[in-house]
Design a protein around this motif. Structure first.
Motif, PDB file in Angstrom:
ATOM      1  N   VAL A  52      -6.954   9.779   6.971  1.00 11.78           N
ATOM      2  CA  VAL A  52      -5.789   9.880   7.849  1.00 11.78           C
ATOM      3  C   VAL A  52      -6.201  10.091   9.307  1.00 11.78           C
ATOM      4  N   ARG A  97      -4.159   9.053  12.491  1.00 14.50           N
ATOM      5  CA  ARG A  97      -2.784   8.802  12.051  1.00 14.50           C
ATOM      6  C   ARG A  97      -1.804   9.385  13.066  1.00 14.50           C
ATOM      7  N   ARG A  98      -0.762   8.664  13.354  1.00 15.02           N
ATOM      8  CA  ARG A  98       0.211   9.163  14.330  1.00 15.02           C
ATOM      9  C   ARG A  98       1.052  10.285  13.751  1.00 15.02           C
ATOM     10  N   GLY A 104      -4.207  10.851   2.511  1.00 18.39           N
ATOM     11  CA  GLY A 104      -3.415   9.640   2.327  1.00 18.39           C
ATOM     12  C   GLY A 104      -2.793   9.604   0.939  1.00 18.39           C
ATOM     13  N   CYS A 109       0.292  12.787   3.968  1.00 23.93           N
ATOM     14  CA  CYS A 109       0.960  12.291   5.182  1.00 23.93           C
ATOM     15  C   CYS A 109       2.048  11.243   4.938  1.00 23.93           C
ATOM     16  N   GLU A 162       5.934  11.899   5.993  1.00 24.26           N
ATOM     17  CA  GLU A 162       6.579  11.021   6.979  1.00 24.26           C
ATOM     18  C   GLU A 162       7.858  10.402   6.413  1.00 24.26           C
TER      19      GLU A 162
END
Length: 144
Positions: free
Chosen positions: A3, A6-7, A35, A76, A80
């Motif tokens: 990750v 990652r944003r 992930g 994540c 999200e």
């Protein structure tokens, strides 16, 4: 895959602030962001559930006198997606799940209604003190 880069990942400083806000004693905690694949494989291995979940807490203290130690793993893509579905800021959802995981690491549970209510009350209070909205407020509206 990992990750890194990652944003929307919270900074290390924020993660530490959130975790400390939910700690009532010294603790050794590792907080990891993973992930989909690793999240799913951990959930399958340890809980027999073949899907990735938002947060997994591995608490290692066996007795109340043991120092608090644990691993908290956040997946994540799941976090999200939930934030989008619940129309919550991603940062607020990460903060909530870290607080939730840190409470689990200290032995809090939510199997029974009374325990769940206590845990939710502590989470709400902790998050509001950090400047976030009540994480359960949105859920109440959805249930009606």
């Amino acid at each position: 895959g990992g990750v890194r880069g990652r944003r929307g990942l919270p900074t290390q400083r924020k993660v530490q602030t959130w975790a400390k806000s939910a700690l009532y004693a010294d603790a050794t905690l590792t907080i990891r962001f993973v992930g989909e694949e690793e999240g799913r494989s951990l959930n399958r291995s340890y809980r027999g559930k073949d899907y990735a979940t938002n947060v997994l807490t591995f608490a290692y203290a066996e007795h109340e006198s043991d120092p608090v130690s644990g691993d908290i793993v956040l997946c994540c893509p799941v976090v999200e997606q939930e934030a989008r579905e619940q129309k919550k800021p991603l940062e607020a959802h990460y903060a909530h799940l870290i607080v939730h995981g840190v409470l689990h690491a200290q032995g809090y549970e939510h199997e029974e209604d009374a325990e769940a209510e206590e845990m939710e009350a502590i989470e709400t209070e902790t998050l509001q003190a950090l400047g976030f909205a009540d994480p359960y407020q949105a859920d109440v509206k959805n249930k009606v």
